[in-house]
Design a protein around this motif. Structure first.
Motif, PDB file in Angstrom:
ATOM      1  N   MET A 154     -16.113   7.856   9.352  1.00 62.23           N
ATOM      2  CA  MET A 154     -15.607   6.500   9.592  1.00 62.23           C
ATOM      3  C   MET A 154     -15.411   5.740   8.283  1.00 62.23           C
ATOM      4  N   HIS A 155     -16.385   5.890   7.373  1.00 61.90           N
ATOM      5  CA  HIS A 155     -16.292   5.196   6.085  1.00 61.90           C
ATOM      6  C   HIS A 155     -16.254   6.226   4.963  1.00 61.90           C
ATOM      7  N   GLU A 156     -15.117   6.310   4.302  1.00 63.89           N
ATOM      8  CA  GLU A 156     -14.940   7.200   3.153  1.00 63.89           C
ATOM      9  C   GLU A 156     -14.536   6.350   1.952  1.00 63.89           C
ATOM     10  N   ASP A 157     -14.506   6.969   0.775  1.00 62.77           N
ATOM     11  CA  ASP A 157     -13.951   6.308  -0.403  1.00 62.77           C
ATOM     12  C   ASP A 157     -12.428   6.246  -0.253  1.00 62.77           C
ATOM     13  N   PRO A 158     -11.801   5.234  -0.856  1.00 60.43           N
ATOM     14  CA  PRO A 158     -12.362   4.159  -1.667  1.00 60.43           C
ATOM     15  C   PRO A 158     -12.635   2.910  -0.815  1.00 60.43           C
ATOM     16  N   GLN A 159     -13.405   1.975  -1.375  1.00 61.21           N
ATOM     17  CA  GLN A 159     -13.522   0.657  -0.755  1.00 61.21           C
ATOM     18  C   GLN A 159     -12.210  -0.100  -0.972  1.00 61.21           C
ATOM     19  N   VAL A 160     -11.868  -0.957  -0.009  1.00 61.15           N
ATOM     20  CA  VAL A 160     -10.605  -1.711  -0.084  1.00 61.15           C
ATOM     21  C   VAL A 160     -10.915  -3.209   0.066  1.00 61.15           C
ATOM     22  N   PRO A 161     -11.227  -3.898  -1.045  1.00 62.91           N
ATOM     23  CA  PRO A 161     -11.553  -5.331  -0.967  1.00 62.91           C
ATOM     24  C   PRO A 161     -10.341  -6.180  -0.575  1.00 62.91           C
ATOM     25  N   ASN A 162     -10.615  -7.372  -0.069  1.00 59.05           N
ATOM     26  CA  ASN A 162      -9.557  -8.311   0.317  1.00 59.05           C
ATOM     27  C   ASN A 162      -9.267  -9.332  -0.778  1.00 59.05           C
ATOM     28  N   TYR A 163      -9.607  -8.978  -1.993  1.00 60.74           N
ATOM     29  CA  TYR A 163      -9.304  -9.801  -3.164  1.00 60.74           C
ATOM     30  C   TYR A 163      -9.098  -8.828  -4.325  1.00 60.74           C
ATOM     31  N   GLY A 164      -8.465  -9.282  -5.390  1.00 59.50           N
ATOM     32  CA  GLY A 164      -8.289  -8.378  -6.527  1.00 59.50           C
ATOM     33  C   GLY A 164      -7.105  -8.766  -7.386  1.00 59.50           C
ATOM     34  N   ARG A 165      -6.898  -7.949  -8.408  1.00 59.90           N
ATOM     35  CA  ARG A 165      -5.778  -8.190  -9.331  1.00 59.90           C
ATOM     36  C   ARG A 165      -4.795  -7.030  -9.242  1.00 59.90           C
ATOM     37  N   ARG A 166      -3.548  -7.379  -9.363  1.00 60.34           N
ATOM     38  CA  ARG A 166      -2.504  -6.345  -9.331  1.00 60.34           C
ATOM     39  C   ARG A 166      -2.746  -5.307 -10.432  1.00 60.34           C
ATOM     40  N   GLY A 167      -2.536  -4.045 -10.088  1.00 58.29           N
ATOM     41  CA  GLY A 167      -2.670  -2.977 -11.082  1.00 58.29           C
ATOM     42  C   GLY A 167      -4.091  -2.528 -11.324  1.00 58.29           C
ATOM     43  N   ASN A 168      -5.072  -3.178 -10.672  1.00 57.60           N
ATOM     44  CA  ASN A 168      -6.477  -2.803 -10.845  1.00 57.60           C
ATOM     45  C   ASN A 168      -6.945  -1.884  -9.721  1.00 57.60           C
ATOM     46  N   GLY A 169      -7.996  -1.133 -10.018  1.00 54.24           N
ATOM     47  CA  GLY A 169      -8.625  -0.298  -8.983  1.00 54.24           C
ATOM     48  C   GLY A 169      -7.967   1.064  -8.854  1.00 54.24           C
ATOM     49  N   ALA A 217       0.855  -1.204   0.000  1.00 54.47           N
ATOM     50  CA  ALA A 217       0.000   0.000   0.000  1.00 54.47           C
ATOM     51  C   ALA A 217       0.885   1.246   0.000  1.00 54.47           C
ATOM     52  N   LYS A 218       1.340   1.611  -1.181  1.00 54.64           N
ATOM     53  CA  LYS A 218       2.198   2.791  -1.295  1.00 54.64           C
ATOM     54  C   LYS A 218       1.809   3.582  -2.536  1.00 54.64           C
ATOM     55  N   ALA A 219       2.124   4.848  -2.540  1.00 52.07           N
ATOM     56  CA  ALA A 219       1.755   5.730  -3.648  1.00 52.07           C
ATOM     57  C   ALA A 219       2.243   5.151  -4.971  1.00 52.07           C
ATOM     58  N   GLY A 220       1.334   5.155  -5.966  1.00 53.19           N
ATOM     59  CA  GLY A 220       1.657   4.622  -7.290  1.00 53.19           C
ATOM     60  C   GLY A 220       1.134   3.214  -7.503  1.00 53.19           C
ATOM     61  N   ASN A 221       0.927   2.472  -6.400  1.00 54.34           N
ATOM     62  CA  ASN A 221       0.291   1.162  -6.515  1.00 54.34           C
ATOM     63  C   ASN A 221      -1.229   1.336  -6.522  1.00 54.34           C
ATOM     64  N   HIS A 222      -1.940   0.218  -6.595  1.00 53.95           N
ATOM     65  CA  HIS A 222      -3.398   0.281  -6.723  1.00 53.95           C
ATOM     66  C   HIS A 222      -4.088  -0.504  -5.609  1.00 53.95           C
ATOM     67  N   ILE A 223      -5.373  -0.203  -5.429  1.00 52.50           N
ATOM     68  CA  ILE A 223      -6.190  -0.923  -4.445  1.00 52.50           C
ATOM     69  C   ILE A 223      -6.131  -2.433  -4.704  1.00 52.50           C
ATOM     70  N   GLY A 224      -6.144  -2.828  -5.980  1.00 52.01           N
ATOM     71  CA  GLY A 224      -6.106  -4.250  -6.334  1.00 52.01           C
ATOM     72  C   GLY A 224      -4.851  -4.954  -5.863  1.00 52.01           C
ATOM     73  N   ASP A 225      -3.744  -4.212  -5.720  1.00 55.10           N
ATOM     74  CA  ASP A 225      -2.501  -4.806  -5.235  1.00 55.10           C
ATOM     75  C   ASP A 225      -2.664  -5.282  -3.791  1.00 55.10           C
ATOM     76  N   ILE A 226      -3.392  -4.505  -2.990  1.00 54.15           N
ATOM     77  CA  ILE A 226      -3.616  -4.851  -1.583  1.00 54.15           C
ATOM     78  C   ILE A 226      -4.444  -6.135  -1.504  1.00 54.15           C
ATOM     79  N   GLY A 227      -5.595  -6.134  -2.194  1.00 51.36           N
ATOM     80  CA  GLY A 227      -6.483  -7.288  -2.180  1.00 51.36           C
ATOM     81  C   GLY A 227      -5.803  -8.541  -2.704  1.00 51.36           C
ATOM     82  N   ASN A 228      -4.967  -8.369  -3.719  1.00 54.02           N
ATOM     83  CA  ASN A 228      -4.266  -9.501  -4.320  1.00 54.02           C
ATOM     84  C   ASN A 228      -3.331 -10.170  -3.315  1.00 54.02           C
ATOM     85  N   GLU A 229      -2.625  -9.361  -2.532  1.00 50.79           N
ATOM     86  CA  GLU A 229      -1.713  -9.901  -1.509  1.00 50.79           C
ATOM     87  C   GLU A 229      -2.486 -10.681  -0.455  1.00 50.79           C
TER      88      GLU A 229
END
Length: 265
Positions: free
Chosen positions: A181-196, A144-156
């Motif tokens: 408490m809940h703002e954008d974006p949603q952070v799913p626990n699944y996904g594909r690298r580079g997506n989102g 979870a670092k600048a330049g990566n995507h939400i999908g990278d987190i979920g993928n891991e």
């Protein structure tokens, strides 16, 4: 979608709110043992949060499906994935696990974190579920670092947990956090690298793997809050609030005091 980037001053306020959550979880953890009710834990958390000048965010939190949340923490035992309602009937027993999810509002900003505790002696296979879920949280934080995507987190998170045969709950996600408490974006626990959504420095998000020992299918109880696994197998839930940086993310919440407590047991 509207994402609010936080200033350094705002991140500092968020750290204060989140460190209070960590202290609250540790305080609750001191009292987790067989014979204690989830209602007793809730009363402890409520008093501790208010004594430290904050408000428990979950208390009265609105529900699109029903009434407001009645507790100051969510107490989810065994096959309850999330949003377990504290009550006098749920008495902890040896071998249980309980995830305690806590939110605070302090000086205009929110803290949010969750930890799954063992009650007494827990089986080796359940302990492994907790260990892997917690590991997946930190794996998600690592990317979870600048330049990566939400999908990278979920993928891991997904790859790590599925490699052990565990289920990834898909209907519930992590989220942005700040003044709300809940703002954008949603952070799913699944996904594909580079997506989102692309991550940017100053974004604050809560990453929270919700992982099941068996099938990922879940259902909602008649109270319109409690979410359980369909197969009745246990679930684990760990959560940190973090600030995105150009390099390594900064974890604003803390498990340090809880882990000290666990080391003493």
């Amino acid at each position: 979608m509207k994402i609010f980037l936080k200033t350094e001053d705002e991140i500092e306020l968020m750290r204060k709110a989140n460190l209070l959550v960590g202290k609250t979880l540790a305080e609750v953890g001191k009292h987790i043992k067989p014979g204690v009710t989830t209602k007793q834990l809730d009363a402890l958390a409520d008093e501790f949060i208010r004594d430290h000048g904050a408000v428990p965010t979950f208390k009265g939190f609105p529900n699109p499906y029903g009434g407001p949340f009645p507790g100051s923490i969510c107490t989810s035992v065994n096959d309850v994935v999330v949003h377990g309602v504290p009550n006098e009937e749920t008495v902890l027993k040896d071998g249980d696990i309980i995830s305690v999810d806590c939110g605070t509002l302090l000086e205009g900003f929110n803290g949010d974190s969750c930890y799954t505790f063992c009650v007494g002696e827990v089986s080796a296979e359940v302990k492994q579920l907790l260990k892997v879920t917690k590991e997946s949280l930190y794996r998600g934080i690592d990317v979870a670092k600048a330049g990566n995507h939400i999908g990278d987190i979920g993928n891991e998170v997904q790859n790590h947990c599925e490699s052990f045969g565990y289920g990834i709950v898909r209907e519930l996600t992590g989220h942005g956090i700040g003044r709300e408490m809940h703002e954008d974006p949603q952070v799913p626990n699944y996904g594909r690298r580079g997506n989102g959504t692309m991550l940017k420095a100053g974004m604050c998000i809560a990453i929270e793997p919700m992982i099941t020992m068996g099938n990922r299918a879940i259902y909602m109880m008649p109270d319109r809050w409690t979410i359980r696994t369909r197969d009745g197998k246990p679930a684990a839930h760990f959560e940190h609030t973090i600030a995105i940086r150009k390099g390594k993310a900064e974890i604003l919440s803390s498990f340090e005091e809880i882990e000290c407590l666990e080391g003493q047991n």
